[in-house]
Scaffold this motif. Structure first.
Motif, PDB file in Angstrom:
ATOM      1  N   PRO A 135       0.858  -1.263   0.077  1.00  0.00           N
ATOM      2  CA  PRO A 135      -0.109   0.204  -0.179  1.00  0.00           C
ATOM      3  C   PRO A 135       0.870   1.292  -0.065  1.00  0.00           C
ATOM      4  O   PRO A 135       1.817   1.048   0.572  1.00  0.00           O
ATOM      5  CB  PRO A 135      -0.816  -0.203   1.278  1.00  0.00           C
ATOM      6  N   GLN A 136       0.310   2.232  -0.528  1.00  0.00           N
ATOM      7  CA  GLN A 136       1.042   3.726  -0.496  1.00  0.00           C
ATOM      8  C   GLN A 136       1.104   4.318   0.908  1.00  0.00           C
ATOM      9  O   GLN A 136      -0.101   4.372   1.325  1.00  0.00           O
ATOM     10  CB  GLN A 136       0.350   4.579  -1.369  1.00  0.00           C
ATOM     11  N   VAL A 137       2.184   4.223   1.471  1.00  0.00           N
ATOM     12  CA  VAL A 137       2.066   5.064   2.921  1.00  0.00           C
ATOM     13  C   VAL A 137       3.206   6.352   2.651  1.00  0.00           C
ATOM     14  O   VAL A 137       4.246   6.195   2.006  1.00  0.00           O
ATOM     15  CB  VAL A 137       2.573   4.040   3.859  1.00  0.00           C
ATOM     16  N   GLU A 138       2.966   6.981   3.695  1.00  0.00           N
ATOM     17  CA  GLU A 138       3.936   8.294   3.599  1.00  0.00           C
ATOM     18  C   GLU A 138       4.379   8.357   5.295  1.00  0.00           C
ATOM     19  O   GLU A 138       3.766   7.987   6.209  1.00  0.00           O
ATOM     20  CB  GLU A 138       3.083   9.515   3.570  1.00  0.00           C
ATOM     21  N   LEU A 139       5.824   8.806   5.324  1.00  0.00           N
ATOM     22  CA  LEU A 139       6.413   8.831   6.706  1.00  0.00           C
ATOM     23  C   LEU A 139       6.123  10.486   6.887  1.00  0.00           C
ATOM     24  O   LEU A 139       6.216  11.507   5.843  1.00  0.00           O
ATOM     25  CB  LEU A 139       7.676   8.511   6.845  1.00  0.00           C
ATOM     26  N   PRO A 140       5.899  11.031   8.265  1.00  0.00           N
ATOM     27  CA  PRO A 140       5.896  10.104   9.574  1.00  0.00           C
ATOM     28  C   PRO A 140       4.599   9.415   9.371  1.00  0.00           C
ATOM     29  O   PRO A 140       3.331   9.841   9.014  1.00  0.00           O
ATOM     30  CB  PRO A 140       5.870  11.081  10.514  1.00  0.00           C
ATOM     31  N   LEU A 141       4.430   7.945   9.848  1.00  0.00           N
ATOM     32  CA  LEU A 141       3.338   7.179   9.741  1.00  0.00           C
ATOM     33  C   LEU A 141       2.724   6.829  11.156  1.00  0.00           C
ATOM     34  O   LEU A 141       3.600   6.856  12.271  1.00  0.00           O
ATOM     35  CB  LEU A 141       3.932   6.004   9.509  1.00  0.00           C
ATOM     36  N   ILE A 142       1.687   7.014  11.388  1.00  0.00           N
ATOM     37  CA  ILE A 142       0.709   6.442  12.749  1.00  0.00           C
ATOM     38  C   ILE A 142       0.266   5.223  12.363  1.00  0.00           C
ATOM     39  O   ILE A 142      -0.495   4.933  11.660  1.00  0.00           O
ATOM     40  CB  ILE A 142      -0.234   7.540  13.152  1.00  0.00           C
ATOM     41  N   PRO A 143       0.732   4.245  13.027  1.00  0.00           N
ATOM     42  CA  PRO A 143       0.325   3.049  12.611  1.00  0.00           C
ATOM     43  C   PRO A 143      -1.123   2.404  13.496  1.00  0.00           C
ATOM     44  O   PRO A 143      -1.488   3.637  14.168  1.00  0.00           O
ATOM     45  CB  PRO A 143       1.563   1.755  13.058  1.00  0.00           C
ATOM     46  N   GLY A 144      -1.588   1.352  12.976  1.00  0.00           N
ATOM     47  CA  GLY A 144      -2.733   0.649  13.631  1.00  0.00           C
ATOM     48  C   GLY A 144      -3.995   0.929  12.873  1.00  0.00           C
ATOM     49  O   GLY A 144      -3.885   1.944  12.002  1.00  0.00           O
ATOM     50  N   THR A 145      -4.793   0.080  13.173  1.00  0.00           N
ATOM     51  CA  THR A 145      -6.127  -0.136  12.413  1.00  0.00           C
ATOM     52  C   THR A 145      -7.286  -0.112  13.389  1.00  0.00           C
ATOM     53  O   THR A 145      -8.517   0.214  13.189  1.00  0.00           O
ATOM     54  CB  THR A 145      -6.354  -1.041  11.564  1.00  0.00           C
ATOM     55  N   ASP A 146      -7.095  -0.721  14.556  1.00  0.00           N
ATOM     56  CA  ASP A 146      -8.206  -1.376  15.534  1.00  0.00           C
ATOM     57  C   ASP A 146      -8.435  -0.192  16.612  1.00  0.00           C
ATOM     58  O   ASP A 146      -7.601  -0.098  17.359  1.00  0.00           O
ATOM     59  CB  ASP A 146      -8.098  -2.561  16.025  1.00  0.00           C
ATOM     60  N   VAL A 147      -9.672   0.247  16.825  1.00  0.00           N
ATOM     61  CA  VAL A 147      -9.918   1.537  17.618  1.00  0.00           C
ATOM     62  C   VAL A 147     -11.185   1.099  18.404  1.00  0.00           C
ATOM     63  O   VAL A 147     -12.276   0.381  17.723  1.00  0.00           O
ATOM     64  CB  VAL A 147      -9.979   2.950  17.400  1.00  0.00           C
ATOM     65  N   SER A 148     -11.428   1.605  19.659  1.00  0.00           N
ATOM     66  CA  SER A 148     -12.801   1.746  20.282  1.00  0.00           C
ATOM     67  C   SER A 148     -12.751   3.004  20.941  1.00  0.00           C
ATOM     68  O   SER A 148     -11.474   3.376  21.559  1.00  0.00           O
ATOM     69  CB  SER A 148     -13.005   0.725  21.363  1.00  0.00           C
ATOM     70  N   GLY A 149     -13.704   3.891  20.807  1.00  0.00           N
ATOM     71  CA  GLY A 149     -13.961   5.137  21.454  1.00  0.00           C
ATOM     72  C   GLY A 149     -15.190   5.762  21.292  1.00  0.00           C
ATOM     73  O   GLY A 149     -16.184   5.194  21.261  1.00  0.00           O
ATOM     74  N   VAL A 150     -15.258   7.074  21.416  1.00  0.00           N
ATOM     75  CA  VAL A 150     -16.432   7.854  21.483  1.00  0.00           C
ATOM     76  C   VAL A 150     -16.384   8.913  20.113  1.00  0.00           C
ATOM     77  O   VAL A 150     -15.361   9.703  19.865  1.00  0.00           O
ATOM     78  CB  VAL A 150     -16.704   8.635  22.727  1.00  0.00           C
ATOM     79  N   VAL A 151     -17.696   8.824  19.501  1.00  0.00           N
ATOM     80  CA  VAL A 151     -17.642   9.627  18.386  1.00  0.00           C
ATOM     81  C   VAL A 151     -17.679  11.382  18.864  1.00  0.00           C
ATOM     82  O   VAL A 151     -18.134  11.561  19.894  1.00  0.00           O
ATOM     83  CB  VAL A 151     -19.101   9.726  17.713  1.00  0.00           C
ATOM     84  N   ALA A 152     -16.742  12.010  18.423  1.00  0.00           N
ATOM     85  CA  ALA A 152     -16.488  13.407  18.762  1.00  0.00           C
ATOM     86  C   ALA A 152     -16.713  14.337  17.549  1.00  0.00           C
ATOM     87  O   ALA A 152     -16.774  15.622  18.039  1.00  0.00           O
ATOM     88  CB  ALA A 152     -15.027  13.659  19.226  1.00  0.00           C
ATOM     89  N   GLY A 153     -17.208  13.821  16.561  1.00  0.00           N
ATOM     90  CA  GLY A 153     -17.592  14.735  15.213  1.00  0.00           C
ATOM     91  C   GLY A 153     -17.903  13.973  14.231  1.00  0.00           C
ATOM     92  O   GLY A 153     -17.511  12.899  14.236  1.00  0.00           O
ATOM     93  N   ILE A 154     -18.853  14.486  13.448  1.00  0.00           N
ATOM     94  CA  ILE A 154     -19.316  13.679  12.385  1.00  0.00           C
ATOM     95  C   ILE A 154     -19.183  14.721  11.038  1.00  0.00           C
ATOM     96  O   ILE A 154     -19.652  15.759  10.839  1.00  0.00           O
ATOM     97  CB  ILE A 154     -20.861  13.544  12.502  1.00  0.00           C
ATOM     98  N   GLY A 155     -18.734  13.836   9.734  1.00  0.00           N
ATOM     99  CA  GLY A 155     -18.431  14.748   8.545  1.00  0.00           C
ATOM    100  C   GLY A 155     -19.973  14.637   8.100  1.00  0.00           C
ATOM    101  O   GLY A 155     -20.943  14.000   8.168  1.00  0.00           O
ATOM    102  N   ALA A 156     -19.990  15.529   6.911  1.00  0.00           N
ATOM    103  CA  ALA A 156     -21.150  15.709   6.154  1.00  0.00           C
ATOM    104  C   ALA A 156     -21.633  14.286   5.505  1.00  0.00           C
ATOM    105  O   ALA A 156     -20.791  13.435   5.121  1.00  0.00           O
ATOM    106  CB  ALA A 156     -21.136  16.645   5.169  1.00  0.00           C
ATOM    107  N   GLY A 157     -22.854  14.128   5.670  1.00  0.00           N
ATOM    108  CA  GLY A 157     -23.485  13.051   4.826  1.00  0.00           C
ATOM    109  C   GLY A 157     -23.648  11.586   5.602  1.00  0.00           C
ATOM    110  O   GLY A 157     -23.937  10.564   5.130  1.00  0.00           O
ATOM    111  N   VAL A 158     -23.033  11.643   7.006  1.00  0.00           N
ATOM    112  CA  VAL A 158     -23.145  10.362   7.920  1.00  0.00           C
ATOM    113  C   VAL A 158     -24.407  10.227   8.469  1.00  0.00           C
ATOM    114  O   VAL A 158     -24.981  11.471   9.108  1.00  0.00           O
ATOM    115  CB  VAL A 158     -21.990  10.422   8.792  1.00  0.00           C
ATOM    116  N   GLU A 159     -24.860   9.133   8.463  1.00  0.00           N
ATOM    117  CA  GLU A 159     -26.349   8.741   9.136  1.00  0.00           C
ATOM    118  C   GLU A 159     -26.060   7.619  10.018  1.00  0.00           C
ATOM    119  O   GLU A 159     -25.076   6.902   9.754  1.00  0.00           O
ATOM    120  CB  GLU A 159     -27.429   8.396   8.049  1.00  0.00           C
ATOM    121  N   GLY A 160     -26.645   7.707  10.980  1.00  0.00           N
ATOM    122  CA  GLY A 160     -26.711   6.378  12.058  1.00  0.00           C
ATOM    123  C   GLY A 160     -25.888   6.454  13.189  1.00  0.00           C
ATOM    124  O   GLY A 160     -25.675   5.448  14.195  1.00  0.00           O
TER     125      GLY A 160
END
Length: 337
Positions: free
Chosen positions: A64-89
């Motif tokens: 995959p195309q990646v750029e440094l500096p890189l923040i690794p990781g894919t799996d998270v659990s947390g609390v929604v702090a903001g919502i982009g346009a067009g998001v429902e649910g």
């Protein structure tokens, strides 16, 4: 207006765990279709250290195309702090978990206090499940689900021509899980039991009580017995170790059965056909809808996720060192204050 910042783990060069640096980074902003999530826990997975190392064993055309500096990781659990346009649910304040932007990029940016990703990558976290356990289940749970229950997409795998299709199984079926105490293995064992199968778990002897508590009908200590010498006529083998040694499990599978190596091994298509065994693998993909189903099983206690150890986000280096020592029981998790 100054850019807001957050704390994150970043790497500026590829290498060992020592390249993981806890530092200030720009805080992301939710774009259309995305959620901004305040992270409470992060699941640690093999692709995290593949990214850290620069994926040295992956052909250039598949990286995959990646750029440094890189923040690794894919799996998270947390609390929604903001919502982009067009998001429902989803609404600000919702507790969510997800596997982010995988495998399209190894830059899921999860090792951070805040993360943004497509809302389609997230699911609602069950109220009775901790953030640590929700983060631990995302990639491993989706991997077990997409191998055994429902692949859920038609994207070709870059590693094989054949399209993976999970074989139906249930009561009366025998499923063998190799590497059953690991992140994917212990969840696959439980999914197979949920479907009604008889499950043979292969792991080191010290995990027997743990695996039987999860529902294993038989536990084989691979340090004392070779599973391919004692098991015959299994309907399905999920080899969570995979690699070149996976071929040995052809002796375990009945004609008409299936063998799924997590990490595709060295197989001969003619031999597989002669034995009547389907051998396919898959590449796990982000899928919030499937995580919603997995979340329901977590919420009602059908599925349990084991956490091997937890580390503070700033101690990601120690978490990667723990992973390198191996013999994990479940998943490693980073906690974010």
């Amino acid at each position: 207006m100054p850019t807001e910042t957050m704390n994150a783990i970043r790497l500026h060069e590829y290498g060992g765990p020592e390249v993981l640096r806890y530092e200030t980074a720009p805080k992301p902003v939710a774009e259309p279709g995305q959620l901004l999530v305040r992270v409470h826990a992060v699941g640690v997975n093999p692709p995290d250290w593949y990214a850290r190392e620069g994926m040295p064993d992956v052909p250039e055309e598949l990286k995959p195309q990646v750029e440094l500096p890189l923040i690794p990781g894919t799996d998270v659990s947390g609390v929604v702090a903001g919502i982009g346009a067009g998001v429902e649910g989803f609404a600000v304040g919702d507790e969510v978990f997800g596997m982010l932007n995988f495998p399209n990029s190894l830059q899921g940016n999860a090792y951070a206090e805040y993360v943004t990703a497509s809302a389609a990558d997230f699911a609602h976290k069950p109220a009775g499940v901790s953030h640590e356990h929700a983060a631990a289940v995302a990639m491993s749970g989706l991997t077990a689900w997409q191998f055994l229950i429902d692949l859920g997409h038609d994207v070709p795998s870059p590693f094989q021509e054949a399209q993976h299709r999970p074989m139906p199984f249930g009561p009366g079926s025998t499923v063998l899980v190799n590497g059953a105490a690991g992140g994917v293995g212990h969840l696959a064992l439980q999914l197979a039991k949920w479907k009604g199968a008889r499950v043979v778990a292969v792991a080191s002897g010290g995990h027997e009580e743990f695996l039987r508590d999860l529902g294993a009908d038989e536990v084989i200590d691979y340090t004392k017995q070779r599973p391919e010498e004692v098991v015959r006529n299994a309907d399905l083998v999920l080899d969570c170790v995979g690699g070149p040694g996976s071929r040995r499990f052809l002796d375990v599978v009945r004609r008409g059965g299936s063998l799924y190596p997590l990490y595709f091994g060295e197989f001969d298509d003619e031999e597989n056909a002669r034995r009547g065994v389907t051998v396919t693998s898959a590449q796990v993909r982000s899928n919030g809808a499937q995580l919603e189903e997995i979340g329901r099983l977590l919420g009602d206690g059908t599925l349990r996720v084991a956490v091997d150890s937890t580390f503070a986000l700033k101690d990601a280096q120690a978490a990667h060192e723990r992973a390198a020592r191996g013999h994990l029981r479940g998943k490693i998790v980073l906690t974010v204050a």
